[in-house]
Design a protein around this motif. Sequence first.
Motif, mmCIF file in Angstrom:
data_model
loop_
_atom_site.group_PDB
_atom_site.id
_atom_site.type_symbol
_atom_site.label_atom_id
_atom_site.label_comp_id
_atom_site.label_asym_id
_atom_site.label_seq_id
_atom_site.Cartn_x
_atom_site.Cartn_y
_atom_site.Cartn_z
ATOM 1 N N GLN A 430 13.852 20.407 3.883
ATOM 2 C CA GLN A 430 12.405 20.188 3.859
ATOM 3 C C GLN A 430 12.062 18.724 4.117
ATOM 4 O O GLN A 430 11.081 18.416 4.793
ATOM 5 C CB GLN A 430 11.836 20.632 2.509
ATOM 6 N N LYS A 433 12.062 17.681 7.790
ATOM 7 C CA LYS A 433 10.899 18.089 8.579
ATOM 8 C C LYS A 433 9.729 17.122 8.420
ATOM 9 O O LYS A 433 8.817 17.122 9.240
ATOM 10 C CB LYS A 433 10.455 19.497 8.172
ATOM 11 N N LEU A 434 9.739 16.320 7.344
ATOM 12 C CA LEU A 434 8.639 15.392 7.088
ATOM 13 C C LEU A 434 8.878 14.066 7.804
ATOM 14 O O LEU A 434 10.013 13.636 7.993
ATOM 15 C CB LEU A 434 8.493 15.138 5.585
ATOM 16 N N THR A 435 7.801 13.419 8.190
ATOM 17 C CA THR A 435 7.874 12.117 8.850
ATOM 18 C C THR A 435 7.927 11.017 7.799
ATOM 19 O O THR A 435 7.063 10.971 6.923
ATOM 20 C CB THR A 435 6.640 11.890 9.745
ATOM 21 N N GLN A 465 2.768 14.230 1.222
ATOM 22 C CA GLN A 465 3.557 15.428 1.516
ATOM 23 C C GLN A 465 2.683 16.523 2.100
ATOM 24 O O GLN A 465 3.095 17.246 3.011
ATOM 25 C CB GLN A 465 4.246 15.927 0.244
ATOM 26 N N GLY A 468 2.259 15.954 5.671
ATOM 27 C CA GLY A 468 3.459 16.041 6.499
ATOM 28 C C GLY A 468 4.281 14.773 6.529
ATOM 29 O O GLY A 468 5.051 14.555 7.466
ATOM 30 N N TYR A 469 4.139 13.908 5.496
ATOM 31 C CA TYR A 469 4.882 12.653 5.448
ATOM 32 C C TYR A 469 5.726 12.582 4.177
ATOM 33 O O TYR A 469 5.420 13.225 3.171
ATOM 34 C CB TYR A 469 3.929 11.451 5.485
ATOM 35 N N HIS A 470 6.766 11.762 4.229
ATOM 36 C CA HIS A 470 7.636 11.520 3.082
ATOM 37 C C HIS A 470 7.620 10.027 2.786
ATOM 38 O O HIS A 470 8.013 9.218 3.635
ATOM 39 C CB HIS A 470 9.051 12.005 3.391
#
Length: 473
Positions: A430, A433-435, A465, A468-470
């Motif tokens: 998971q 998949k995150l930017t 999150q 779509g970011y980490h």
Amino acid sequence: MGRRARAGLKASAEDLARDALQSNSISEHLVQEVVSLMQIPPGKRFKTTSAKGMVLGLYVWGDKVDISTATRKFPFCTKLFARYAQQERPAFPFTSVQLNINLRSPPHVDGGNLGSSLITGVGDYAGGEVFVENAGGNSKFRVPHDVRGSHYKKDMVVQGFDVQVKGRWFEFDGNKLHATRPFTGDRCTLVFFTCSKYELASPSVRMALGKAGFSFLWSNPLLKQINTLPMTQQATDNVAKTIAHTLETTWDLFNVDSSNVGGAKEFEKKFSVLKRKAKALPEDFAVQLKVFLKQTHKHFEPQSPGGWRRFLLPVLVLLGEDQRKVGPYQKNLAKTFAMMPVRKAQKEAEMLAASCVSGATRSRKSLQDWTGREVDEKKKPGAKRSMMTNSTSTKGKKSGLSKGTTAAEKLAKRTGKRRGRPPTKLTKKQLQKLTPITRKQCLRRQPEGCSRCRSVPGCCPSCWQRRGYHVTD
């Protein structure tokens, strides 16, 4: 006639729209037939099951500007509706289409629209006039409830016009109160408008919108620029001229034949001209061009087949070039060269452009991230930006707080809640998949946070999150 029709099967909306686009025969009756065949699930926010609606083209959610899911689900229908408006009103600019079916819109004011909206109605119905506020109108409308985000209150009487849009086109100001009168039958309306944050769209989104059939001029000087003061006509004309000259220079560089012996010298000459002109563009344009030009120069090789040109394609789209002109070059380059570096450059350019927009509204006070650490925004020359924890005050010692207590912990002691939310535990797959995004970038993009995390500067990791970011240290 489509394949389904020849086989004796009922044609779908997409088949009918595709055939109409190929034959270039678009009419009101055809649009009505396509809408009746579209299988749209009823919206949860509508009170009746017969009411349906969706946005085609560009949509905005916070700072996110992207192509709607419905656009990808109904590609030919989207092109048909866009072509229909371009055919009837060729001078009207729009980035989005709101499709409403049997929806009686309550009194409201459009919050995310820029300029005028264009509406037309199709279907077999009676009534359904659109009430539009106008001081010189001959009709009155009593507001049934408070209209959110406006000065219109319950039981307020507003003067205006009742306009029948069935079979006709009507342009109105969506920033004024408007609503739908009662109707009987099947009523469908198409509302064409421009998103107010269209300039935040990345080159990839702009390309996708062009492929969807929207011939929108991104460098249109008549549309106001986002997060800037109102410009005079002369200043607007100057910006338009600068963008046009930069676009012309970009094409000059794109057409350089690098396979020749003198190609390298010609490339350097025209590259320096383009680099100089890019600095004169508005900041959000300039930072994105800087990224693509850097990659263009990095991948240039003397007497090479021209793989460096792929990094100029987003520049052309960003400067307002027609997608139909850029598309063939993109297909040819994609056959020979990998496009992954271009997509990475686009992501970097998007983040820099977003930081420019958020930086315009950044507070001059010191910021605190979700852990309570203070960030000193006044950076001294040659010194690194300091990240320090707040020391405990005298009141803190009396209340039993330790010396290294952060501001977030103080708030937790006082209110029983921690400011901001910790990130959700994710698996390695998971996380891949995150930017990744650093806290410094978080502060640039969301200096004032959001309502979900109680306006924590930089937003908390859980918010990123969801986007779509980490968040990394």
